[in-house]
Write a protein that holds these residues in place. Structure first.
Motif, PDB file in Angstrom:
ATOM      1  N   ASP A 187      21.283  39.314 151.028  1.00 16.49           N
ATOM      2  CA  ASP A 187      20.447  40.512 151.074  1.00 16.49           C
ATOM      3  C   ASP A 187      21.299  41.774 151.118  1.00 16.49           C
ATOM      4  O   ASP A 187      22.277  41.855 151.856  1.00 16.49           O
ATOM      5  CB  ASP A 187      19.532  40.447 152.315  1.00 16.49           C
ATOM      6  N   LYS A 217      16.531  39.574 147.020  1.00 11.95           N
ATOM      7  CA  LYS A 217      15.134  39.154 147.194  1.00 11.95           C
ATOM      8  C   LYS A 217      14.470  38.934 145.838  1.00 11.95           C
ATOM      9  O   LYS A 217      13.721  37.977 145.654  1.00 11.95           O
ATOM     10  CB  LYS A 217      14.355  40.206 147.977  1.00 11.95           C
ATOM     11  N   TYR A 229      19.159  32.054 149.497  1.00 11.64           N
ATOM     12  CA  TYR A 229      19.111  33.433 149.960  1.00 11.64           C
ATOM     13  C   TYR A 229      19.606  33.480 151.400  1.00 11.64           C
ATOM     14  O   TYR A 229      19.192  32.670 152.226  1.00 11.64           O
ATOM     15  CB  TYR A 229      17.668  33.926 149.888  1.00 11.64           C
ATOM     16  N   GLU A 231      20.818  36.236 154.789  1.00  8.02           N
ATOM     17  CA  GLU A 231      20.757  37.597 155.325  1.00  8.02           C
ATOM     18  C   GLU A 231      22.161  38.181 155.469  1.00  8.02           C
ATOM     19  O   GLU A 231      22.325  39.391 155.559  1.00  8.02           O
ATOM     20  CB  GLU A 231      20.074  37.598 156.707  1.00  8.02           C
ATOM     21  N   SER A 232      23.174  37.318 155.568  1.00 12.51           N
ATOM     22  CA  SER A 232      24.540  37.813 155.760  1.00 12.51           C
ATOM     23  C   SER A 232      25.516  36.915 155.005  1.00 12.51           C
ATOM     24  O   SER A 232      25.183  35.789 154.637  1.00 12.51           O
ATOM     25  CB  SER A 232      24.905  37.778 157.245  1.00 12.51           C
ATOM     26  N   GLU A 235      26.087  33.643 156.870  1.00 15.08           N
ATOM     27  CA  GLU A 235      25.004  32.668 156.675  1.00 15.08           C
ATOM     28  C   GLU A 235      25.129  32.009 155.294  1.00 15.08           C
ATOM     29  O   GLU A 235      24.918  30.806 155.145  1.00 15.08           O
ATOM     30  CB  GLU A 235      23.635  33.357 156.814  1.00 15.08           C
TER      31      GLU A 235
END
Lengths: 514, 114
Positions: A187, A217, A229, A231-232, A235
């Motif tokens: 993201d 996204k 996908y 978030e960081s 991850e």
């Protein structure tokens, strides 16, 4: 020069190149919320396992004063390392060096590690963070992209190819990820598009941000270009190593079998399907009741969610799951879910991963938009990939298996090895309402109370055909089983499929409806 | 990013909606793409829509002109090229919706025939 000085010189040279684009550029990279190329590599591979090559490669451009410019490592870091102690090849574009732009030597470093990786039969991880072609190098830059795409294609189905988009990846550059097996995005960091917002604005006058046009996204939920996908970045790296824990290292090997574990979910497999056949449930709950540790690793979670695909282990062995998802659009097949399913089946087949299919669908999504979008050729991809796949195929019909959907979803007729059905299965040419209206049209019209007659006929049809026993009487399904028997049945089916030897007629290649 | 489907065994009850296939109505979640579907309409042959996004360069006809099939009616710049639009039917130009220099998107209404 004394030996000591020679070593000092080497150390100095190394240090200089390893600084990449220098302090300022690195500060900028960090300010964008990104790790440096080197940090990314060391975060993914086993500790201290990274071995770098071609550190001293320099670009050979002469035009536009490029002969006066040195670019550290020509903007890309390449090497080998290990993950879980197993060998992998990896490269990371370095945005701090000329925006990670791709020139001919930059490309040659990448193709060299690709050649190694293919020859040594190990996975390739490519980290993309580049402004695109190095304009000063002209057609040499384009040639570089072409050489990469060609190798992506050669390696396809031989070694796992993983693309990690950690920055811009625009224009021709996007085609390397598109040719690889799995694309990871993060993201606010990943950006992928063929033509960027500036070009779109100049041609169309449409204003759109990079994020809205081709952010993480967008590619995870709308285009289906991305498979995972995060978030960081951290991850994302965990997802990469998690994926590698399931899949084999090349197409000759099978995935490593590990100690079997029982599912550990509180869900009760006998109680997942609702009493009312028109009510939804989450098919992933069924998967969790079947896989070891209830550990299911979903692929393309946010795109075409009416189908669910992903990896799990059953009895210690990696399997690929292909499921209809009654929770979303009642689990219908459409253009996107067909593409999603078909490509995953081909992935599993290429890498010796047995396919478990969970069926519950009312058919294909009706609508002009679907027909005009080519649902015929998209849907046909599922038929093609199931028929072509020679890995063990086990199909379980949970509830509805109507019409073309029944045939498409890993049916006996497309050479599933074992087909099981739960007692809740309804295997029929179409749903009871539709079928009764056609078969009993005259009786319904002639009746004093047509609505009452219609209901009665629907009920008759339901009792007679909306069950697994008609199909079982023909041997189209091998066994009707209770839900709690499913796991042991599947484990046994996989065990007896160990030496499966199925082939296709000799051909150069088939013609799947791309 | 979370998906509505995440709520299956969570605290929030997902909002199921009716969805009909083959005369049977199911309760399920709808996707944004499905909800944004447009109802199909038969194309109006009197209306000429742009086949590409571009910029109008030269308009060869005026309102009320009689044109014949194959007659060039518009030159527009798109994809780094000059493209010519020709009339695909005989008729009279009822309305022109662009002027030279205008940018238009794909499927933009550019001419209407009487």
């Amino acid at each position: 020069m004394p030996l000591k000085n020679k070593i000092l010189e080497l150390q100095k040279r190394r240090e200089l190149v390893q600084q990449g684009g220098g302090e300022k550029a690195i500060e900028k990279q960090i300010a964008m919320g990104k790790l440096t190329a080197r940090e990314r590599i060391t975060s993914i591979v086993d500790k201290d396992s990274f071995n770098e090559y071609d550190l001293f490669v320099e670009h050979d451009a002469r035009d536009f004063d490029m002969d006066k410019v040195t670019l550290a490592g020509d903007g890309v870091i390449t090497g080998t390392g290990t993950i879980y102690g197993q060998p992998i090849g990896i490269y990371a574009q370095d945005f701090t060096v000329a925006g990670g732009s791709l020139g001919s030597m930059h490309a040659r470093k990448i193709t060299k590690i690709m050649d190694h990786t293919l020859k040594l039969k190990m996975p390739l991880i490519g980290i993309n963070d580049s402004g695109g072609a190095r304009i000063q190098e002209g057609v040499n830059s384009l040639a570089g992209y072409g050489e990469i795409f060609f190798r992506n294609t050669l390696a396809s189905g031989v070694i796992p190819q993983i693309s990690v988009i950690l920055g811009p990846c625009a224009g021709g550059a996007v085609y390397s990820p598109a040719l690889t097996d799995f694309v990871f995005v993060v993201d606010k960091i990943s950006k992928m598009f063929i033509t960027g917002p500036e070009v779109i604005k100049s041609v169309l006058g449409e204003e759109i941000s990079q994020e809205d046009l081709g952010g993480a996204k967008v590619h995870s939920a709308i285009t289906g270009n991305a498979h995972f996908y995060a978030e960081s970045e951290q991850e994302c790296f965990e997802q990469i190593t998690r994926l590698l824990s399931f899949i084999p290292w090349n197409n000759i090997k099978k995935a490593t079998k590990i100690e079997p574990k029982l599912p550990n979910t509180k869900l009760k497999i006998d109680k997942i399907i609702p009493e009312d056949a028109k009510q939804p449930y989450d098919v992933r709950d069924v998967v969790k009741c079947l896989v070891d540790n209830s550990d299911f690793f979903e692929v393309q979670e946010y795109w075409a969610a009416n189908a669910v695909i992903g990896f799990g282990r059953i009895g210690g062995e990696t399997v690929g799951f292909v499921c209809n998802q009654p929770l979303v659009l009642a689990g219908v097949l459409d253009c996107d879910s067909s593409d999603k399913i078909a490509r995953f089946i081909r992935y599993c087949d290429a890498f010796n991963i047995p396919i478990i299919t969970l069926v519950d669908l009312p058919g294909y999504l009706p609508g002009v938009d679907q027909e005009h979008a080519g649902v015929i050729r998209h849907g046909a991809k599922i038929l093609y990939s199931y028929s072509e796949a020679t890995v063990p195929k086990v199909t379980l019909i949970l509830r509805k298996a109507y019409g073309g959907g029944y045939i498409a979803m890993g049916s006996r007729h497309l050479r599933a090895d074992f087909v099981f059905a739960w007692p809740t299965a309804e295997i029929a040419v179409m749903g009871p309402e539709g079928a009764a209206n056609i078969i009993f049209r005259k009786e319904i019209l002639a009746a004093e109370d047509p609505e009452k007659m219609r209901k009665q006929k629907v009920q008759e049809y339901k009792e007679k055909f909306a069950n697994p026993y008609v199909a079982a009487s023909k041997g189209y399904i091998d066994a009707v089983i209770e839900p709690h028997e499913t796991r042991s049945r599947v484990i046994h089916a996989l065990e007896v499929s160990t030496y499966k030897d199925a082939g296709m007629p000799r051909k150069k290649h088939g013609l799947p409806p791309f | 990013m979370t998906m509505q489907t995440k709520n299956s065994n969570g605290d929030e009850k997902p909002k199921f909606q009716s969805f009909t296939v083959d005369e049977t109505t199911y309760q399920t979640l709808l996707t944004p793409a499905f909800e944004k579907r447009k109802v199909w309409q038969k194309p109006d042959e009197k209306k000429i829509l742009s086949s590409l996004p571009g910029t109008a360069v030269k308009i060869n006809v005026h309102k009320g002109d009689k044109v014949k099939v194959g007659q060039p009616i518009l030159v527009f710049e798109s994809m780094k090229m000059m493209n010519t639009v020709t009339a695909y039917q005989d008729g009279v130009i009822k309305e022109i919706f662009i002027k030279p220099g205008d940018k238009f998107s794909k499927n933009y209404l550019i001419f209407e025939f009487e």
